[in-house]
Design a protein around this motif. Structure first.
Motif, mmCIF file in Angstrom:
data_model
loop_
_atom_site.group_PDB
_atom_site.id
_atom_site.type_symbol
_atom_site.label_atom_id
_atom_site.label_comp_id
_atom_site.label_asym_id
_atom_site.label_seq_id
_atom_site.Cartn_x
_atom_site.Cartn_y
_atom_site.Cartn_z
ATOM 1 N N GLY A 1 25.897 83.504 46.999
ATOM 2 C CA GLY A 1 25.124 83.597 45.767
ATOM 3 C C GLY A 1 25.984 83.411 44.533
ATOM 4 N N SER A 2 25.532 83.965 43.426
ATOM 5 C CA SER A 2 26.186 83.759 42.135
ATOM 6 C C SER A 2 27.586 84.368 42.048
ATOM 7 N N ASP A 3 27.899 85.330 42.907
ATOM 8 C CA ASP A 3 29.262 85.854 42.960
ATOM 9 C C ASP A 3 29.727 85.859 44.412
ATOM 10 N N SER A 4 31.012 85.956 44.630
ATOM 11 C CA SER A 4 31.557 85.818 45.980
ATOM 12 C C SER A 4 31.205 86.987 46.902
ATOM 13 N N GLN A 5 30.612 88.055 46.368
ATOM 14 C CA GLN A 5 30.235 89.198 47.186
ATOM 15 C C GLN A 5 28.792 89.126 47.666
ATOM 16 N N HIS A 6 27.994 88.202 47.126
ATOM 17 C CA HIS A 6 26.571 88.115 47.455
ATOM 18 C C HIS A 6 26.320 86.953 48.418
ATOM 19 N N HIS A 7 25.807 87.259 49.600
ATOM 20 C CA HIS A 7 25.486 86.249 50.611
ATOM 21 C C HIS A 7 23.990 86.346 50.926
ATOM 22 N N PRO A 8 23.181 85.418 50.409
ATOM 23 C CA PRO A 8 21.734 85.501 50.603
ATOM 24 C C PRO A 8 21.329 85.510 52.074
ATOM 25 N N GLY B 1 29.919 82.389 61.407
ATOM 26 C CA GLY B 1 30.017 82.483 59.962
ATOM 27 C C GLY B 1 30.853 83.681 59.553
ATOM 28 N N ASN B 2 30.898 83.935 58.243
ATOM 29 C CA ASN B 2 31.649 85.091 57.752
ATOM 30 C C ASN B 2 31.044 85.604 56.460
ATOM 31 N N ARG B 3 31.377 86.827 56.159
ATOM 32 C CA ARG B 3 31.026 87.456 54.886
ATOM 33 C C ARG B 3 32.280 88.164 54.414
ATOM 34 N N CYS B 4 32.868 87.614 53.357
ATOM 35 C CA CYS B 4 34.158 88.096 52.861
ATOM 36 C C CYS B 4 35.186 87.993 53.982
#
Length: 189
Positions: free
Chosen positions: A36-43, A96-99
């Motif tokens: 999303g709009s910042d690197s911490q937000h994953h829709p 995939g990954n999140r952070c």
């Protein structure tokens, strides 16, 4: 637009994102994952771009006004770097990954039932893997897990019993590569 060899803008998606992945199922485009709009937000939102259901036959072919974005059930976990593939009227999402958290899970969205279903997890967590569908199976090639670039290959047979099988590794480890299935095999670039 293939008939006029021009690019046309589509209506905006409901959820802005970078690094989204897409596939087609039954002439509809599905978009998911990304950042999303910042690197911490994953829709987690899955969106479908396709024909509106009402008055479907009253529009001419090529009339873009009959197309729109539709929000569908969310993924369990938002992510970036996932593989998204289409087979059997389903949208498959793998890894995939999140952070700094990497995933080895897999699941599919059944377009006819409009719901997500889990699949067995891969043997290895991976993000940015090259992926392809061939011979009624999903192939996941390479990718990354943290700082480690992977060369391993896994195959998910889409016929029962559905399970991941570890295949011989590629001769060169690859991340963010592309895979192309052909009649003779899968090429990873």
């Amino acid at each position: 637009n293939l008939s006029s060899c021009t690019w046309e803008l589509l209506p905006q998606m409901a959820v802005p994102r970078v690094g989204a992945v897409a596939a087609t199922v039954a002439d509809n485009i599905y978009i998911c994952c990304g950042m999303g709009s910042d690197s911490q937000h994953h829709p987690r939102v899955l969106e479908r771009f396709g024909q509106r259901r009402k008055n479907r036959k009253s529009h001419r072919i090529g009339d873009e006004s009959r197309f729109s974005w539709h929000q569908l059930p969310k993924l369990a976990v938002g992510r970036i770097g996932a593989a998204v593939l289409s087979a059997r009227n389903r949208l498959y999402v793998c890894g995939g990954n999140r952070c700094k958290e990497y995933f080895g899970d897999a699941g599919f969205f059944d377009a006819s039932l409009c719901r997500w279903e889990p699949l067995p997890s891969m043997h290895r967590r991976r993000s940015e893997a090259a992926s392809a569908v061939m011979a009624d199976a999903i192939f996941m090639c390479g990718g990354e897990e943290g700082e480690k670039v992977l060369g391993g290959v896994e195959r998910l047979d889409l016929q029962a019993p559905i399970q991941w099988e570890v295949l011989p590794p590629m001769s060169v480890s690859r991340v963010a590569a592309s895979a192309v299935p052909t009649v003779t095999g899968i090429y990873v670039f």
